[in-house]
Design an enzyme around this catalytic site. Structure first.
Site, PDB file in Angstrom:
ATOM      1  CB  VAL A 186      23.811  45.718   0.170  1.00 28.18           C
ATOM      2  CG1 VAL A 186      23.041  46.423  -0.931  1.00 28.18           C
ATOM      3  CG2 VAL A 186      25.304  45.945   0.009  1.00 28.18           C
TER       4      VAL A 186
ATOM      5  N   GLY B 235      21.871  41.596   4.618  1.00 26.78           N
ATOM      6  CA  GLY B 235      23.115  41.979   5.274  1.00 26.78           C
ATOM      7  C   GLY B 235      23.326  43.477   5.156  1.00 26.78           C
TER       8      GLY B 235
ATOM      9  CE  LYS C 194      37.937  41.300  -7.413  1.00 31.93           C
ATOM     10  NZ  LYS C 194      36.767  42.092  -7.087  1.00 31.93           N
TER      11      LYS C 194
ATOM     12  N   GLY D 140      18.699  38.146   1.279  1.00 32.04           N
ATOM     13  CA  GLY D 140      19.979  38.582   1.860  1.00 32.04           C
ATOM     14  C   GLY D 140      19.807  39.960   2.455  1.00 32.04           C
TER      15      GLY D 140
END
Ligand code: NAD
Length: 367
Positions: A197, A195, A93, A193
């Site tokens: 997905v 959005g 990352k 949520g």
């Protein structure tokens, strides 16, 4: 395996390598460029399975320690996510320190791309918080070690349909564990949520005949999705009191906490959001004691990394979806391990990741 922490006093004398040693990070690279204002850290946790892949997050950290902590924690998480997903990828990352709105520009991103290139492919970057696919295009000007490019650049494009499919099959495996068959027909499911997905998940669930409740901060999204799928809108103040079968967190992390666990009446928690348990050790245990089956987030939402992996192989959405379908078996296997060994499901997921890592480390050693 839980993420270990180091005492504040030890930080002063041993701020970096001692911290890396706690969770056996391989390499951490610090990048600085005064001309562009770039200050970044790349953490490579583990490359046993392959090159370390994980997104770049841009964030206005209050200090370097906060940035280092974040990148070490996130890179370690990527090792486990890819391992459990059966991908030949290691965990890495990157974080860029600073407010994206104020300092992100072409020169800074290209300088960052040059740093990534200097690692020779040991780390491959992708999108994360405050980074866009356009930013990936800019980074790509300086390095090939970038993934998550738009489709018109030969990339894999939006990963959300693959992520949502993985959540859907994982939910079916969870249903099989709880009710003895994997049908979601008639099940009452709250999707928090809706959005990228969440909406695709609602589509899968509606097609299977589930009764879907939706919640989102955006009134506009609620209207669009409620109209399109005949889903029922619920408010943030009442949603955790609902009599539901499954809760699917698809917005933000830490929604499985003391407060929500006191209210939730569901039998399954399975959704796309990262870091759903406010405290992995505490809430990972409590959730099971409350008779709720928790499908570990990093197993459930692995469709995103699976999608990016297939970009490296020459992208083919069918192959990505077919790999994401295996999340059903992985979810099932970890539930069996959790029961057999009497450990919480999050721990079983970590154990599955570790088992694959050590098995492949052994075969690498004999080559
Ligand atoms: P998104 O930004 O497209 O959608 C998130 C939705 O959640 C938005 O509609 C937003 O309005 C809503 N939201 C934000 N805060 C909320 C709150 N407090 N209450 C209710 N709704 C809220 O994000 P996405 O790409 O759909 O991803 C959803 C989650 O899944 C994120 O946590 C993300 O990190 C995780 N995830 C996504 C992918 C992927 O492929 N997109 C892969 C792995 C994990």
């Amino acid at each position: 395996m839980e993420v270990k922490d180091i005492k504040d006093t030890d930080f002063i004398k041993n701020p970096v390598i001692a911290q890396m040693a706690l969770n056996n990070h391989e390499q951490v690279v610090f990048c600085n460029d005064n001309a562009t204002g770039l200050k970044a850290i790349v953490a490579i946790h583990n490359t046993i399975l392959g090159p370390a892949l994980g997104g770049t997050r841009m964030w206005a950290y209050t200090n370097e320690m906060e940035a280092l902590n974040d990148v070490l924690r996130l890179s370690r998480g990527m090792t486990y996510k890819s391992s459990v997903a059966g991908l030949n990828l290691g965990g890495g990352k990157a974080v860029i320190m600073g407010d994206a709105k104020k300092i992100k520009n072409e020169a800074l991103l290209r300088r960052f791309g040059k740093f990534i290139d200097s690692l020779g492919g040991k780390y491959i970057t992708a999108e994360d918080v405050a980074m866009t696919s356009r930013d990936m295009e800019i980074i790509k000007m300086e390095t090939d070690y970038v993934s998550g490019l738009p489709e018109n650049m030969g990339g894999s494009g939006n990963p959300s349909p693959v992520t949502a499919y993985g959540v859907y099959v994982s939910m079916k495996a969870s249903a099989r564990e709880v009710w003895g068959n994997d049908s979601l027909n008639g099940k009452k499911i709250l999707v928090q949520g809706i959005g990228h997905v969440g909406e695709v998940l609602v589509d899968h669930l509606t097609k299977e005949g589930a009764k879907v409740y939706i919640n989102d901060l955006s009134e506009e999204r609620l209207k669009v999705v409620a109209d399109k799928y005949k889903a029922e809108v619920v408010s943030a103040t009442t949603m955790f009191d609902l009599d539901i079968d499954i809760y699917a967190p698809c917005a933000l992390g830490a929604t499985v906490n003391d407060e929500t666990l006191a209210q939730l009446k569901c039998k399954i928690i399975c959704g796309a959001a990262n870091n759903q348990l406010a405290n992995e050790v505490i809430h990972g245990e409590v959730v099971g004691k409350k008779g709720i089956l928790y499908a570990p987030d990093f197993v459930v939402n692995a469709g995103g990394i699976i999608n990016v992996f297939y970009e490296l192989e020459g992208y083919n959405r069918e192959r990505a979806l077919s790999h994401a379908e295996k999340i059903y078996d992985t979810t099932w296997d970890l539930f069996q391990m959790s029961k057999k060994e009497g450990i919480p499901t999050y721990m079983a997921a970590n154990k599955l990741g570790e088992q694959r890592l050590s098995a492949i480390a052994r075969i690498n050693a004999v080559m």
